[in-house]
Design an enzyme around this catalytic site. Sequence first.
Site, PDB file in Angstrom:
ATOM      1  N   ARG A  71      -7.753   2.233  -2.576  1.00 36.28           N
ATOM      2  CA  ARG A  71      -8.398   2.050  -1.386  1.00 36.28           C
ATOM      3  C   ARG A  71      -9.133   3.372  -1.163  1.00 36.28           C
ATOM      4  O   ARG A  71      -8.500   4.474  -1.433  1.00 36.28           O
ATOM      5  CB  ARG A  71      -7.526   1.888  -0.158  1.00 36.28           C
ATOM      6  CG  ARG A  71      -8.600   1.666   0.945  1.00 36.28           C
ATOM      7  CD  ARG A  71      -7.415   1.396   2.156  1.00 36.28           C
ATOM      8  NE  ARG A  71      -8.437   0.690   3.395  1.00 36.28           N
ATOM      9  CZ  ARG A  71      -7.937   0.484   4.478  1.00 36.28           C
ATOM     10  NH1 ARG A  71      -6.910   1.242   4.920  1.00 36.28           N
ATOM     11  NH2 ARG A  71      -8.686  -0.212   5.373  1.00 36.28           N
TER      12      ARG A  71
ATOM     13  N   GLY B 101      -9.160  -6.487   9.169  1.00 36.91           N
ATOM     14  CA  GLY B 101      -8.282  -5.754   9.782  1.00 36.91           C
ATOM     15  C   GLY B 101      -7.843  -6.438  11.198  1.00 36.91           C
ATOM     16  O   GLY B 101      -6.996  -7.366  11.166  1.00 36.91           O
TER      17      GLY B 101
ATOM     18  N   GLN C 247       0.821  -1.249  -0.045  1.00 37.46           N
ATOM     19  CA  GLN C 247      -0.097  -0.130   0.219  1.00 37.46           C
ATOM     20  C   GLN C 247       0.937   1.137   0.003  1.00 37.46           C
ATOM     21  O   GLN C 247       1.609   1.320   1.112  1.00 37.46           O
ATOM     22  CB  GLN C 247      -1.032   0.008   1.263  1.00 37.46           C
ATOM     23  CG  GLN C 247      -1.911   1.178   1.121  1.00 37.46           C
ATOM     24  CD  GLN C 247      -2.777   1.475   2.288  1.00 37.46           C
ATOM     25  OE1 GLN C 247      -2.413   1.887   3.399  1.00 37.46           O
ATOM     26  NE2 GLN C 247      -4.136   0.995   2.165  1.00 37.46           N
TER      27      GLN C 247
ATOM     28  N   TYR D  56      -6.056  11.044   4.063  1.00 36.12           N
ATOM     29  CA  TYR D  56      -4.576  11.422   3.694  1.00 36.12           C
ATOM     30  C   TYR D  56      -4.489  12.151   2.477  1.00 36.12           C
ATOM     31  O   TYR D  56      -5.666  12.650   1.872  1.00 36.12           O
ATOM     32  CB  TYR D  56      -3.968  10.137   3.619  1.00 36.12           C
ATOM     33  CG  TYR D  56      -3.731   9.364   5.089  1.00 36.12           C
ATOM     34  CD1 TYR D  56      -3.009  10.206   6.100  1.00 36.12           C
ATOM     35  CD2 TYR D  56      -4.432   8.163   5.195  1.00 36.12           C
ATOM     36  CE1 TYR D  56      -3.122   9.492   7.325  1.00 36.12           C
ATOM     37  CE2 TYR D  56      -4.292   7.376   6.615  1.00 36.12           C
ATOM     38  CZ  TYR D  56      -3.689   8.262   7.498  1.00 36.12           C
ATOM     39  OH  TYR D  56      -3.849   7.562   8.965  1.00 36.12           O
TER      40      TYR D  56
END
Length: 392
Positions: free
Chosen positions: A226, A321, A98, A179
């Site tokens: 994502r 997760g 990622q 982000y």
Amino acid sequence: MRSLFDPVRFGSLAARNRIVMAPLTRNRAGAQQVPTALMALYYGQRASAGFIISEATQISAEAQGYLDTPGIYSSAQIAGWRAVTAAVHAAGGTIVAQLWHVGRISHVSLQPYGQAPVSSTARRANANTLTALGFTEVSAPRALRLDEIRGIVAQFRQAARRAIEAGFDGIEVHGANGYLLDQFLRDSINDRSDAYGGPVANRVRLPLEILTAIAAEIGADRAGLRISPVAPVNDAGQDSDAQGLFNHFMDRLNPLHLAYVHVIEGVTGGARNAVAFDYGALRKRFQSGHEAGVWVVNNGYTRRMAIAAVAGGAADMVAFGKAFISNPDLVNRLRCDEPLAALDAKTLYGGGAAGYTDYPVYTPPQSPAAPAATRRPPGAPTRSPTSAAIRT
């Protein structure tokens, strides 16, 4: 009928089941942001996942936002990651990197020369990050100049190439959770008046340029994205028309033929239905333009929910997760409907092997009267207390 435990091929990637290990920041890379042998053990233990998405990995020194998170921009980092991917492949697994730029979710102490973080905006986020001094308010950013944006695209492209050199099977671009790319997508954050701000077509420009560059560099069949359309994480306020924004984004993405899209439904780590959003409609747009692409869903899925989502066609794969943190053998536990081990929240971020590589593999009771037993994963040390910080 499709099963959660069926294999699937998508793009140039292959998964032996439809259970994905979601990216999980664990803050164990050290001061030089280099993956360690302990990280290789950790990922290798979890290689039974259909595929693993690595923890978020910064594409440059400027992209860092948290203490001790790994990068993929130096030769030492590439070598460290090569040991991780080798461990996963030796166990028969698949792993993608990622790629991450935190944007304004950073602190000057984490930036080269103590400079300000960069973003789509000069407005500071109402958020905290982990620094050498503990949890600290993030620093005020500066807005990227128009002439600097090409450099961000180049950093993502180069990081994708380095990920392949490090042995990853593909990459995932982190466009979620407030982000940098999310900072450009949402009009609640993006206050630019140039070609990267204002109308939806402008706000999707940077992520599209990045994904186009990556597709040209390593192939779209090894790339995923994502997104978190409504998650308010890291002071990411709701877009004025989130459905319209992501519908348009998906329409523009489809010609690239990405291997997959990974969507966080609802509030990351929280309520799934706190904000109205039609994820099914978004999936249909992706499917109508790219039938071969895989749709990965995430956020609070139980075994029952995951089985139903895949069987009913709402998703092709389901990402888990925190369950993967405390259950290295999660796939087998889900397949056999075995109980899940509890998570030790004190050891989530930072520290060493405790709460990282020492979670046990489930062993069923030996007899009706015997209590359930567990055994440690191969190579795992005995657990010891740690004073690691907790980050949400």
